[in-house]
Design a protein around this motif. Structure first.
Motif, PDB file in Angstrom:
ATOM      1  N   THR A  30     -13.343  -1.359   0.723  1.00 38.04           N
ATOM      2  CA  THR A  30     -13.357  -2.328  -0.084  1.00 38.04           C
ATOM      3  C   THR A  30     -11.881  -2.570  -0.793  1.00 38.04           C
ATOM      4  OG1 THR A  30     -14.319  -0.826  -1.703  1.00 38.04           O
ATOM      5  CG2 THR A  30     -15.851  -2.179  -0.508  1.00 38.04           C
ATOM      6  N   ILE A  31     -10.963  -1.744  -0.688  1.00 37.97           N
ATOM      7  CA  ILE A  31      -9.574  -2.004  -1.135  1.00 37.97           C
ATOM      8  C   ILE A  31      -9.218  -2.096  -2.566  1.00 37.97           C
ATOM      9  CG2 ILE A  31      -8.962  -3.361   0.920  1.00 37.97           C
ATOM     10  CD1 ILE A  31      -8.530  -5.677  -0.535  1.00 37.97           C
ATOM     11  N   ARG A  32     -10.023  -2.657  -3.482  1.00 41.99           N
ATOM     12  CA  ARG A  32      -9.719  -2.852  -4.977  1.00 41.99           C
ATOM     13  C   ARG A  32      -9.444  -1.577  -5.666  1.00 41.99           C
ATOM     14  NH1 ARG A  32      -7.422  -7.457  -3.475  1.00 41.99           N
ATOM     15  NH2 ARG A  32      -8.850  -9.078  -3.210  1.00 41.99           N
ATOM     16  N   ARG A  33     -10.538  -0.461  -5.302  1.00 41.15           N
ATOM     17  CA  ARG A  33     -10.216   0.648  -5.973  1.00 41.15           C
ATOM     18  C   ARG A  33      -9.139   1.590  -5.715  1.00 41.15           C
ATOM     19  NH1 ARG A  33     -16.124   2.979  -7.505  1.00 41.15           N
ATOM     20  NH2 ARG A  33     -17.238   1.015  -7.232  1.00 41.15           N
ATOM     21  N   SER A  34      -8.360   1.028  -4.807  1.00 41.17           N
ATOM     22  CA  SER A  34      -6.890   1.753  -4.184  1.00 41.17           C
ATOM     23  C   SER A  34      -5.834   0.852  -4.357  1.00 41.17           C
ATOM     24  CB  SER A  34      -7.058   1.937  -2.689  1.00 41.17           C
ATOM     25  OG  SER A  34      -7.993   2.652  -2.523  1.00 41.17           O
ATOM     26  N   GLN A  35      -5.950  -0.373  -5.304  1.00 44.60           N
ATOM     27  CA  GLN A  35      -4.912  -1.091  -5.538  1.00 44.60           C
ATOM     28  C   GLN A  35      -4.402  -0.958  -7.212  1.00 44.60           C
ATOM     29  OE1 GLN A  35      -6.063  -5.154  -4.035  1.00 44.60           O
ATOM     30  NE2 GLN A  35      -4.330  -6.295  -5.397  1.00 44.60           N
TER      31      GLN A  35
END
Length: 454
Positions: free
Chosen positions: A197-202
């Motif tokens: 889902t990418i955002r938690r790593s951005q």
């Protein structure tokens, strides 16, 4: 395949929207809601939230071998992202149901990364994931249509492999419960699990959330989440294709394979909302419909209101239609202002009071934002090589369930509670997989409510 659609809320929650039922109520036991607290309560419990360190490359270490299951565009992209995340990383095996997908993936890996996958490590068929898992890999990248994700995650955990799993992690409550059980087992085995889902790593998203949860604009009171874009791709049926091949090649337009776009795509934004709120809704009311889609059984648009146990409400809406206004909103409302989750804080008059630095015009490496698609793999490889285990599987399973909750509310036109969707016997799709006829799949959108009569 059939062409008529008729469903009720009672039937939808008790059985499959397409094929089959499963008596899995309570299979994992009660899953508690996450607790949420005010910024003042948070400070009393443990101080202000800190931003974890994000590496721009995974540390060096022994060779890690990865296998890819699902060789379409996103899967091939994930394989390249994995290779770009650090040193001594290899893609050594591929699996897909279609030979042409494997061929295209091999060609791109050769062109982009000079990686060659031998014929004996390329596996075709519905059981190809088992052969990939048995090919001597350390890490598996699960990137098939999400209907297959629960079985693949379960098999990967049983095989003791570290996992990257694309979003969403399931298309129905039965699959969600299966994933939750698997990732809990992965925790006990010290396996690392990262979701796409990418955002938690951005970093810009992480820093914005850190400031909001530390109370810079007060306490959270709700959210307004929008994703409007053009229509996705579709495939028209060819005479030589069976039911199964047609649906698999056109998977993003069939609910049993993708979960509809509220689950397959809009999960990115809904996951951001869940990440901020730290709790899940107790009820969903929804509506939606279809005006433009030309294949499959999905909607073009959704609008969902979620209600929480403290009376808070959030609104989430998504559309996939060409020729309309497009845009994305990830607004978190607070007592003293609101946030754009992508990197801005506002006061109640709409004035910007903080903004994440523009990295193009800022030479300070502290603010640099690594491509989040690569950052996920950096985090995964770093965890494997340092022994600091990470596992976001439960968070992504819950976010998937929130999207399914909204989808069912829109499909049926009826309110759906958290307990109902959590324990629903819904299973989408066939029980066995062959390249032939598929009975019971309806290539028409669900119709909410009942037919008006004179």
């Amino acid at each position: 395949m059939n062409q008529n659609s008729n469903l009720s809320r009672r039937n939808f929650l008790k059985s499959s929207a397409t094929i089959g039922t499963i008596g899995a109520v309570g299979a994992v036991g009660g899953i508690p809601l996450l607790s949420s607290c005010s910024s003042e309560e948070r400070k009393k419990k443990g101080g202000e939230l800190k931003l974890p360190q994000l590496l721009d490359q995974a540390p060096d270490g022994p060779v890690l071998k990865a296998g890819l299951v699902g060789c379409g565009g996103r899967g091939t992209g994930a394989a390249i992202d994995f290779l770009n995340s650090g040193p001594n990383l290899q893609i050594v095996a591929l699996g897909d149901v279609f030979q042409d997908k494997i061929d295209a993936c091999r060609d791109l890996l050769k062109k982009e990364k000079n990686v060659e996958i031998p014929d004996e490590n390329c596996f075709v068929g519905f059981d190809s994931y088992e052969k990939v898992l048995d090919s001597g890999i350390d890490v598996v990248l699960l990137c098939t249509p999400p209907h297959f994700r629960p079985a693949h995650v379960e098999a990967a955990v049983n095989a003791r492999k570290h996992i990257f799993m694309e979003k969403p992690v399931a298309v129905d409550p039965t699959g969600v419960r299966r994933v939750i059980a698997a990732v809990k087992r992965a925790q006990s085995l010290k396996l690392n699990v990262i979701s796409g889902t990418i955002r938690r790593s951005q970093k810009d998203y992480m820093e914005t959330r850190r400031r909001v949860l530390n109370g810079e604009i007060g306490d959270i009171t709700g959210a307004h989440i929008i994703r409007n874009g053009g229509a996705l791709w579709f495939r028209s049926r060819r005479p030589e294709w069976s039911d199964m091949e047609y649906m698999l090649r056109n998977w993003v337009n069939f609910c049993w394979l993708s979960g509809d776009h509220i689950t397959e795509q809009f999960i990115h934004e809904i996951d951001v909302m869940n990440w901020y709120l730290g709790k899940y809704p107790i009820k969903a009311s929804g509506w939606g419909g279809r005006q433009r889609r030309v294949t499959g059984d999905q909607y073009d648009f959704f609008s969902i209101e979620y209600l929480y146990d403290n009376g808070m409400r959030t609104h989430c809406a998504a559309r996939q239609i060409d020729g309309c206004s497009n845009g994305k909103v990830e607004q978190i409302n607070c007592t003293n202002g609101y946030a754009d989750a992508a990197g801005k804080l506002y006061d109640l008059n709409g004035n910007i009071i903080w903004e994440y630095p523009n990295t193009e015009n800022n030479s300070n490496p502290e603010w640099s934002v690594t491509n989040p698609f690569v950052q996920e793999h950096i985090n995964l490889v770093s965890a494997i090589r340092t022994g600091n285990t990470i596992n976001d599987g439960e968070d992504q399973a819950y976010s998937t369930l929130v999207t399914i909750m909204g989808r069912v509310a829109a499909y049926t036109g009826k309110d759906v509670t958290w307990d109902e969707i959590l324990n629903a016997d819904i299973y989408l799709g066939p029980r066995t997989y062959t390249m032939g006829t598929v009975e019971g799949i309806v290539e028409a959108p669900p119709l909410a409510g009942v037919q008006h009569s004179e």
